[in-house]
Write an enzyme that holds these catalytic residues in place. Structure first.
Site, mmCIF file in Angstrom:
data_model
loop_
_atom_site.group_PDB
_atom_site.id
_atom_site.type_symbol
_atom_site.label_atom_id
_atom_site.label_comp_id
_atom_site.label_asym_id
_atom_site.label_seq_id
_atom_site.Cartn_x
_atom_site.Cartn_y
_atom_site.Cartn_z
ATOM 1 N N GLU A 39 23.504 -10.351 -23.928
ATOM 2 C CA GLU A 39 24.264 -9.355 -23.178
ATOM 3 C C GLU A 39 25.760 -9.494 -23.454
ATOM 4 O O GLU A 39 26.471 -8.495 -23.578
ATOM 5 C CB GLU A 39 23.951 -9.493 -21.692
ATOM 6 N N HIS A 49 18.041 -14.739 -20.760
ATOM 7 C CA HIS A 49 17.307 -13.526 -21.086
ATOM 8 C C HIS A 49 18.293 -12.501 -21.633
ATOM 9 O O HIS A 49 19.506 -12.723 -21.615
ATOM 10 C CB HIS A 49 16.600 -12.948 -19.854
ATOM 11 N N GLU A 52 23.068 -14.591 -12.637
ATOM 12 C CA GLU A 52 22.383 -15.795 -13.099
ATOM 13 C C GLU A 52 23.360 -16.902 -13.487
ATOM 14 O O GLU A 52 22.990 -18.079 -13.514
ATOM 15 C CB GLU A 52 21.483 -15.479 -14.299
ATOM 16 N N HIS A 66 24.384 -6.782 -11.896
ATOM 17 C CA HIS A 66 23.142 -7.546 -11.810
ATOM 18 C C HIS A 66 22.032 -6.758 -11.128
ATOM 19 O O HIS A 66 22.216 -6.223 -10.027
ATOM 20 C CB HIS A 66 23.366 -8.851 -11.038
#
Length: 267
Positions: free
Chosen positions: A126, A107, A2, A52
């Protein structure tokens, strides 16, 4: 993925789409730029841990031949598999802002069901979670790349790390993006400079608490079925762990159970 330049919406990062095929090449290009920079500065080996989604996105046939690629699922330490080996530094490449914050495709683990995560009482995405795991092994974070919001967030969990902004967030699905040739040059230069921070030290092993807030009550209830996980509010669960390795393993279980509890368009 992302946090790669040009990526701004779902199809760019979901395996199987035409856009995903396009951005796999750009993703691999940014990885190669980083690998080149690290080797130029004197690195003797680079392990690329693909992290990912399906964790099968990078193009091995186009990867810098000096690196090795850890690809596929499932790995005990997920994004940080390999940190337990004899490494002297870690790079967070293609990162995004944490859940609940403004950022391109922001996110934390789950695309849209988690609204916030707290590590020892502090908001964490993260990057923050992975940095804590690296710290437990005495491994410094050398470099973080992504949009401007992801790089700003890195100042909280890795203040000494170098950062490379590859795009500027306009909204969750829009960004001002730098061309790949430019981002590659910036990443290559920063990676080379960041190697000065490398060097394994004694790890900081200690207990941790993680709390996770969901966008719906039934997801918290589902996660609270897990032994040691308690429902601390209608949409929030929490758990304690003796160290960050165990905390991350438990966090993976919580997110997996919650993801399976999502029911169609109602969540």
């Amino acid at each position: 993925m992302e946090g790669v330049t040009g990526v701004t919406w779902t199809d760019d990062v979901v395996p199987g789409t035409e856009q995903w095929q396009r951005f796999r090449r750009l993703f691999t290009g940014e990885v190669n730029a980083c690998v080149e920079g690290l080797f130029t500065a004197g690195a003797t080996g680079v392990l690329v841990n693909e992290a990912h989604s399906s964790q099968r996105n990078l193009l091995l046939e186009d990867l810098d031949e000096r690196a090795v690629l850890l690809t596929g699922r499932h790995k005990p330490l997920s994004m940080m598999q390999g940190i337990e080996s004899d490494v002297d530094g870690v790079v967070f490449l293609g990162y995004h802002a944490r859940a609940g914050e403004e950022g391109v495709l922001s996110h934390t683990y789950l695309e849209n069901s988690i609204t916030g995560v707290w590590l020892d009482g502090r908001p964490a995405g993260e990057g923050g979670l992975n940095a804590a795991l690296a710290d437990e092994h005495g491994v410094p974070v050398l470099l973080v790349t992504g949009d401007d919001r992801a790089c700003a967030e890195a100042a909280d969990y890795a203040p000494s790390a170098h950062t490379v902004v590859v795009k500027e967030c306009v909204s969750r699905y829009a960004a001002i993006c730098r061309p790949p040739a430019r981002t590659a040059a910036d990443i290559r230069s920063a990676a080379a400079e960041s190697l000065r921070l490398a060097g394994r030290t004694a790890g900081d092993v200690r207990p941790h608490r993680i709390e996770v807030e969901f966008d719906a009550a039934h997801l918290a209830a589902a996660a609270a079925v897990i032994p040691t996980v308690e429902q601390v509010d209608v949409r929030r669960v929490g758990f304690d762990a003796p160290d960050m390795t165990e905390a991350m393993k438990a966090f993976k279980i919580v997110t997996t159970i919650a993801a399976r509890a999502v029911q169609g368009i109602y969540g």
